[in-house]
Design a protein around this motif. Structure first.
Motif, PDB file in Angstrom:
ATOM      1  N   HIS A   9       0.784  -1.231   0.000  1.00 59.77           N
ATOM      2  CA  HIS A   9       0.000   0.000   0.000  1.00 59.77           C
ATOM      3  C   HIS A   9       0.823   1.291   0.000  1.00 59.77           C
ATOM      4  N   ALA A  10       2.103   1.214   0.326  1.00 59.80           N
ATOM      5  CA  ALA A  10       2.861   2.465   0.467  1.00 59.80           C
ATOM      6  C   ALA A  10       3.096   3.154  -0.875  1.00 59.80           C
ATOM      7  N   GLY A  11       3.182   2.376  -1.943  1.00 62.36           N
ATOM      8  CA  GLY A  11       3.421   2.973  -3.251  1.00 62.36           C
ATOM      9  C   GLY A  11       4.903   3.018  -3.591  1.00 62.36           C
ATOM     10  N   THR A  12       5.187   3.467  -4.798  1.00 61.81           N
ATOM     11  CA  THR A  12       6.578   3.524  -5.269  1.00 61.81           C
ATOM     12  C   THR A  12       7.327   4.660  -4.566  1.00 61.81           C
ATOM     13  N   GLY A  13       8.631   4.415  -4.366  1.00 59.09           N
ATOM     14  CA  GLY A  13       9.478   5.440  -3.760  1.00 59.09           C
ATOM     15  C   GLY A  13       9.366   5.542  -2.260  1.00 59.09           C
ATOM     16  N   ALA A  14       8.593   4.693  -1.616  1.00 64.83           N
ATOM     17  CA  ALA A  14       8.427   4.756  -0.166  1.00 64.83           C
ATOM     18  C   ALA A  14       9.605   4.096   0.533  1.00 64.83           C
ATOM     19  N   THR A  15       9.907   4.571   1.709  1.00 67.51           N
ATOM     20  CA  THR A  15      10.943   3.979   2.554  1.00 67.51           C
ATOM     21  C   THR A  15      10.303   3.547   3.874  1.00 67.51           C
ATOM     22  N   ALA A  16      10.971   2.604   4.533  1.00 65.37           N
ATOM     23  CA  ALA A  16      10.424   2.051   5.769  1.00 65.37           C
ATOM     24  C   ALA A  16      11.478   2.078   6.863  1.00 65.37           C
ATOM     25  N   HIS A  17      11.002   2.068   8.091  1.00 63.04           N
ATOM     26  CA  HIS A  17      11.890   2.109   9.256  1.00 63.04           C
ATOM     27  C   HIS A  17      11.316   1.163  10.315  1.00 63.04           C
ATOM     28  N   VAL A  18      12.134   0.214  10.770  1.00 69.11           N
ATOM     29  CA  VAL A  18      11.732  -0.750  11.805  1.00 69.11           C
ATOM     30  C   VAL A  18      12.587  -0.499  13.034  1.00 69.11           C
ATOM     31  N   ASN A  19      11.920  -0.311  14.169  1.00 66.97           N
ATOM     32  CA  ASN A  19      12.623  -0.068  15.427  1.00 66.97           C
ATOM     33  C   ASN A  19      12.137  -1.060  16.474  1.00 66.97           C
ATOM     34  N   LEU A  20      13.090  -1.773  17.068  1.00 60.47           N
ATOM     35  CA  LEU A  20      12.795  -2.730  18.131  1.00 60.47           C
ATOM     36  C   LEU A  20      13.446  -2.219  19.410  1.00 60.47           C
ATOM     37  N   HIS A  21      12.621  -1.855  20.375  1.00 65.33           N
ATOM     38  CA  HIS A  21      13.124  -1.227  21.604  1.00 65.33           C
ATOM     39  C   HIS A  21      12.865  -2.143  22.790  1.00 65.33           C
ATOM     40  N   TYR A  22      13.942  -2.484  23.516  1.00 64.90           N
ATOM     41  CA  TYR A  22      13.851  -3.278  24.726  1.00 64.90           C
ATOM     42  C   TYR A  22      13.782  -2.339  25.930  1.00 64.90           C
ATOM     43  N   GLY A  23      12.636  -2.339  26.617  1.00 64.33           N
ATOM     44  CA  GLY A  23      12.490  -1.550  27.824  1.00 64.33           C
ATOM     45  C   GLY A  23      12.697  -2.388  29.069  1.00 64.33           C
ATOM     46  N   ASP A  24      12.432  -1.781  30.212  1.00 65.66           N
ATOM     47  CA  ASP A  24      12.600  -2.514  31.464  1.00 65.66           C
ATOM     48  C   ASP A  24      11.576  -3.629  31.624  1.00 65.66           C
ATOM     49  N   ASP A  25      10.361  -3.363  31.196  1.00 67.96           N
ATOM     50  CA  ASP A  25       9.304  -4.359  31.381  1.00 67.96           C
ATOM     51  C   ASP A  25       8.499  -4.623  30.125  1.00 67.96           C
ATOM     52  N   SER A  26       8.966  -4.173  28.987  1.00 70.36           N
ATOM     53  CA  SER A  26       8.216  -4.392  27.752  1.00 70.36           C
ATOM     54  C   SER A  26       9.149  -4.300  26.554  1.00 70.36           C
ATOM     55  N   VAL A  27       8.665  -4.833  25.461  1.00 69.98           N
ATOM     56  CA  VAL A  27       9.337  -4.709  24.157  1.00 69.98           C
ATOM     57  C   VAL A  27       8.401  -3.955  23.233  1.00 69.98           C
ATOM     58  N   GLU A  28       8.915  -2.907  22.626  1.00 64.43           N
ATOM     59  CA  GLU A  28       8.096  -2.095  21.726  1.00 64.43           C
ATOM     60  C   GLU A  28       8.571  -2.279  20.295  1.00 64.43           C
ATOM     61  N   VAL A  29       7.639  -2.571  19.427  1.00 64.90           N
ATOM     62  CA  VAL A  29       7.912  -2.730  18.002  1.00 64.90           C
ATOM     63  C   VAL A  29       7.246  -1.572  17.276  1.00 64.90           C
TER      64      VAL A  29
ATOM     65  N   GLY B  72       2.299   8.843   5.489  1.00 67.16           N
ATOM     66  CA  GLY B  72       2.745   7.480   5.698  1.00 67.16           C
ATOM     67  C   GLY B  72       1.875   6.745   6.713  1.00 67.16           C
ATOM     68  N   TRP B  73       2.366   5.616   7.150  1.00 70.24           N
ATOM     69  CA  TRP B  73       1.625   4.742   8.052  1.00 70.24           C
ATOM     70  C   TRP B  73       2.538   4.246   9.157  1.00 70.24           C
ATOM     71  N   GLU B  74       1.950   3.952  10.311  1.00 70.19           N
ATOM     72  CA  GLU B  74       2.750   3.536  11.454  1.00 70.19           C
ATOM     73  C   GLU B  74       2.019   2.427  12.212  1.00 70.19           C
ATOM     74  N   VAL B  75       2.794   1.425  12.601  1.00 71.09           N
ATOM     75  CA  VAL B  75       2.301   0.330  13.436  1.00 71.09           C
ATOM     76  C   VAL B  75       3.148   0.294  14.694  1.00 71.09           C
ATOM     77  N   VAL B  76       2.480   0.368  15.849  1.00 71.32           N
ATOM     78  CA  VAL B  76       3.171   0.358  17.138  1.00 71.32           C
ATOM     79  C   VAL B  76       2.553  -0.753  17.985  1.00 71.32           C
ATOM     80  N   ALA B  77       3.407  -1.641  18.470  1.00 72.49           N
ATOM     81  CA  ALA B  77       2.959  -2.732  19.334  1.00 72.49           C
ATOM     82  C   ALA B  77       3.841  -2.777  20.570  1.00 72.49           C
ATOM     83  N   ARG B  78       3.212  -2.902  21.718  1.00 69.56           N
ATOM     84  CA  ARG B  78       3.962  -2.966  22.983  1.00 69.56           C
ATOM     85  C   ARG B  78       3.585  -4.261  23.684  1.00 69.56           C
ATOM     86  N   LEU B  79       4.608  -5.062  24.003  1.00 64.98           N
ATOM     87  CA  LEU B  79       4.405  -6.372  24.611  1.00 64.98           C
ATOM     88  C   LEU B  79       5.101  -6.425  25.964  1.00 64.98           C
TER      89      LEU B  79
END
Length: 372
Positions: free
Chosen positions: A294-314, A357-364
């Motif tokens: 869905h992003a279309g041509t020329g789009a760029t993406a960024h993936v960040n995986l963050h380890y916190g004290d009590d959770s992991v954020e994607v 753009g679009w963003e997906v945030v998940a916290r586990l």
């Protein structure tokens, strides 16, 4: 009237007021008392009434008690053990009345003389009735155990079916993630190869190689997942589920499709459970698949995986078309993503970015599952 009266005669005295039975009378009484016992299990109350009537006729004819009179006790036991308590008590009262009548007739209607045999016969009748009630209670208890076992077996089968349905739903989500992601990569690579086949054959060759590798990977994962659905027990072991370590391969696959992608890991990495690692992998895979579609041509993406004290954020974001992208309404990726996150008590959010753009945030949460 009662069979035990014959024994009491031997124990307490002679048959006063009773006469000796003839051979024809003996045969008729034997048939009348014993033949109905054939049907005592099918019609216990009717058999008891019939035998009691025959015994009453015997008493009225002043015929001494005979061995076939044991049928009265047998019929009493059958009623007490197979019918309700009230029917058993009624049969016991009738048998007790017959015992007293027999004792009184045997001793010339003198209660003082008949008291001892009457007490003896009463004890016998009561013992037979109590034993019948005990067997009735025991049968009811066994029936309740059988019903409980059958109910537990049905509940177990129901639980097995529910577990199988849940497992098939999980496999369906896995298949969606695998197929949607790999097909999206194949489509992007095929478009790139078709575009570059005339001007840049080397790039087209690389795209075709990437299509081949992606297709083989998709087939391998589909065979593994579909193998779980087989009912036979000899399906063998399956390949391990992807985890966080496989995110690098996923990123390389996206980059090979031609989309610029940046992958970052923040914080101190933790050793997570296999299920939690699979959830992180599928979230990133689904988000990047949607970016490719869905992003279309020329789009760029960024993936960040963050380890916190009590959770992991994607966090996965892109600078493509965002909310302006077309949606056919048939996708289940975001729903499956939220279900995966909810199993671990986390939260997931998919939204359009304010700058495009679009963003997906998940916290586990990982406090319980993580080991430093």
């Amino acid at each position: 009237m009662l069979p035990i009266a014959a024994w009491s005669v031997l124990m307490y005295g002679s048959n006063v007021g009773q006469r000796t039975v003839s051979e024809a009378e003996f045969i008729m009484l034997t048939l009348g008392l014993c033949v109905p016992l054939i049907w005592r299990r099918r019609w216990p109350r009717a058999v008891f009434v019939l035998i009691a009537v025959v015994a009453a006729v015997q008493w009225a004819a002043h015929i001494a008690a005979l061995p076939p009179d044991l049928a009265v006790l047998i019929a009493l036991y059958t009623v007490a053990s197979r019918c309700g308590f009230r029917w058993g008590l009624t049969a016991a009262i009738v048998a007790e009345a017959g015992a007293i009548m027999e004792a009184c007739q045997q001793w010339g209607l003198s209660w003082e003389q008949a008291r001892s045999p009457a007490i003896f016969l009463t004890v016998v009748v009561a013992a037979v009735w109590v034993f019948g009630i005990y067997m009735n209670t025991r049968r009811a208890y066994l029936r309740s155990l059988e019903e409980r076992a059958a109910r537990l077996e049905r509940e177990r089968d129901t639980q097995v079916q529910v577990a199988m349905a849940a497992e098939r739903a999980r496999i369906a989500r896995e298949l969606h993630d695998v197929v949607a992601h790999n097909v999206s990569v194949i489509v992007v690579q095929a478009d790139g190869a078709a575009y570059a086949i005339e001007s840049d054959k080397e790039r087209a060759k690389q795209a075709l190689e990437a299509i081949s590798a992606t297709g083989r990977t998709a087939l391998a994962e589909m065979r593994r997942l579909l193998g779980v659905l087989r009912e036979s027990d000899d399906t063998g072991s399956y390949a391990p589920q992807p985890g966080i370590e496989q995110l690098t391969d996923l990123v390389d696959q996206i980059r090979a499709s031609g989309m610029p992608l940046r992958f970052e890991i923040d914080g101190v990495p933790r050793e997570l459970s296999q299920g939690l690692q699979l959830t992180v992998f599928r979230i990133v895979q689904e988000a990047l698949t949607n970016t490719l579609k869905h992003a279309g041509t020329g789009a760029t993406a960024h993936v960040n995986l963050h380890y916190g004290d009590d959770s992991v954020e994607v966090r996965v974001r892109d600078d493509g078309r965002g909310a302006a992208a077309a949606d056919d309404g048939r996708g289940h990726g975001l729903v499956g993503m939220r279900e995966r996150v909810a199993m671990y008590g986390g939260s997931a959010l998919a939204r359009a970015r304010s700058g495009g753009g679009w963003e997906v945030v998940a916290r586990l949460p990982v406090r319980e599952a993580a080991r430093t």
